[in-house]
Design a protein around this motif. Sequence first.
Motif, PDB file in Angstrom:
ATOM      1  N   THR A  75       0.642  -1.298   0.032  1.00  0.00           N
ATOM      2  CA  THR A  75       0.000  -0.254   0.043  1.00  0.00           C
ATOM      3  C   THR A  75       1.047   1.132  -0.268  1.00  0.00           C
ATOM      4  N   GLY A  88     -12.519   3.028   1.241  1.00  0.00           N
ATOM      5  CA  GLY A  88     -12.002   1.809   2.133  1.00  0.00           C
ATOM      6  C   GLY A  88     -11.107   2.347   2.964  1.00  0.00           C
ATOM      7  N   THR A  89     -10.897   3.697   4.000  1.00  0.00           N
ATOM      8  CA  THR A  89     -10.521   4.202   4.638  1.00  0.00           C
ATOM      9  C   THR A  89      -9.361   3.779   5.716  1.00  0.00           C
ATOM     10  N   GLY A  90      -9.860   2.619   6.922  1.00  0.00           N
ATOM     11  CA  GLY A  90      -9.094   1.925   7.625  1.00  0.00           C
ATOM     12  C   GLY A  90      -8.272   2.230   8.706  1.00  0.00           C
ATOM     13  N   ASP A  99     -15.933   4.205   4.852  1.00  0.00           N
ATOM     14  CA  ASP A  99     -15.347   3.374   5.288  1.00  0.00           C
ATOM     15  C   ASP A  99     -16.967   3.488   5.358  1.00  0.00           C
ATOM     16  N   VAL A 100     -17.552   1.529   5.537  1.00  0.00           N
ATOM     17  CA  VAL A 100     -18.235   0.871   6.329  1.00  0.00           C
ATOM     18  C   VAL A 100     -18.211   1.285   7.373  1.00  0.00           C
ATOM     19  N   ARG A 152     -19.388   5.406   5.781  1.00  0.00           N
ATOM     20  CA  ARG A 152     -20.571   5.346   4.237  1.00  0.00           C
ATOM     21  C   ARG A 152     -20.748   3.736   3.666  1.00  0.00           C
ATOM     22  N   ASP A 153     -21.513   2.837   3.549  1.00  0.00           N
ATOM     23  CA  ASP A 153     -21.758   1.465   2.608  1.00  0.00           C
ATOM     24  C   ASP A 153     -21.699   1.927   1.642  1.00  0.00           C
ATOM     25  N   PHE A 154     -19.956   1.516   0.875  1.00  0.00           N
ATOM     26  CA  PHE A 154     -19.634   1.888  -0.228  1.00  0.00           C
ATOM     27  C   PHE A 154     -20.429   0.901  -1.501  1.00  0.00           C
ATOM     28  N   ASN A 172      -8.275   0.666  -1.535  1.00  0.00           N
ATOM     29  CA  ASN A 172      -7.307  -1.147  -1.313  1.00  0.00           C
ATOM     30  C   ASN A 172      -8.619  -1.436  -0.879  1.00  0.00           C
ATOM     31  N   THR A 174     -14.447  -7.542   7.543  1.00  0.00           N
ATOM     32  CA  THR A 174     -14.480  -6.601   7.202  1.00  0.00           C
ATOM     33  C   THR A 174     -13.598  -5.770   6.217  1.00  0.00           C
ATOM     34  N   ALA A 175     -12.554  -5.516   6.230  1.00  0.00           N
ATOM     35  CA  ALA A 175     -11.378  -5.031   5.538  1.00  0.00           C
ATOM     36  C   ALA A 175     -10.741  -6.304   5.078  1.00  0.00           C
ATOM     37  N   PHE A 192     -16.507  -5.227  -5.227  1.00  0.00           N
ATOM     38  CA  PHE A 192     -15.978  -4.232  -4.840  1.00  0.00           C
ATOM     39  C   PHE A 192     -14.863  -3.108  -6.237  1.00  0.00           C
TER      40      PHE A 192
END
Length: 286
Positions: A102, A124-126, A147-148, A172-174, A192, A215-216, A227
């Motif tokens: 990454t 997908g921030t993490g 990110d969810v 957000r749920d993308f 990512n 979930t990640a 995705f």
Amino acid sequence: MNSDHTIKSIQDLFKEELKAVFPQREIESVTYILLEHLLNYSKIEIHLNKNEKIEQNILDEICKALGALKKSVPIQYVIGETEFYDLTFKVNEHTLIPRQETEELVHAIINENRIISPKILDIGTGSGCIPIVLAHNITGANISSVDVSEGAIATAKANAQLNQVKVDFYHRDFLKWEEFSWDKDFDIIVSNPPYVKESEKELMADNVLSYEPHTALFVDDNDPLIFYRRIAEFAKNHLKKGGKLYFEINEALGQEMIELQESLGFSSVRLMKDLNGRDRMTSAEL
Ligand SMILES: C[S@@+](CC[C@H](N)C(=O)[O-])C[C@H]1O[C@@H](n2cnc3c(N)ncnc32)[C@H](O)[C@@H]1O
């Protein structure tokens, strides 16, 4: 733990106690990371002060950390932080531990784009590692990230503060992106996303499986590109003309990723290799 411990005796103790859990070199590295963190010493200072006695409150922390390491908890979760692209990030059970590939993705984005004040969306921030490093390195960038996981968003906000950058984070749920309103003029969209097939679980190390958020990581075997497809469909309508789409990918799915993006009308679709020569990233242009 008795109170006569020195740095050297702790290093010896860890070698003995962790030999069933990690290879020798990893024990050394994990012990250094822990001692650097708890004593606020550099590696060289640890070396120069190895006969120094350790205070009881630090010994208590070391004892707790040893217990966690014996259960294969990754050292980054034990100390609650990690380094990514020369910045420090808090990590916890809500966030993936940022990976070297990454860093390579972020490096490519920084080097390939010389746009003034670009508008960037990260999906997908993490821990916030991608948007925060971009904000730190690209002058005037206007960056949002979604990110969810509420826990991930809270951690990423704390990391943006820690590293003194501004990023707009949204919960957000993308996969349901049509339900929200978005800007339509992004210069760069990056993600990512989760990409490990459920069936690949059994090939993964215990410390990843037991401690990193599922979930990640995981996607259904029946639709491993879900995705990427949803993000590429979104990017078609929300990137500026000439805007760029960047993905970290599963090395086994490079060809499918090219076909997916070309079929949606992206041009200059490119597979990029990581330092180990594996296909781990793509870039494409609208
Ligand atoms: C592979 S991790 C990447 C985290 C971070 N960007 C990094 O590189 O270390 C994928 C991230 O996507 C998030 N995610 C999973 N499903 C999602 C969804 N439906 N909508 C938005 N984010 C999602 C996870 O919570 C996780 O933080």
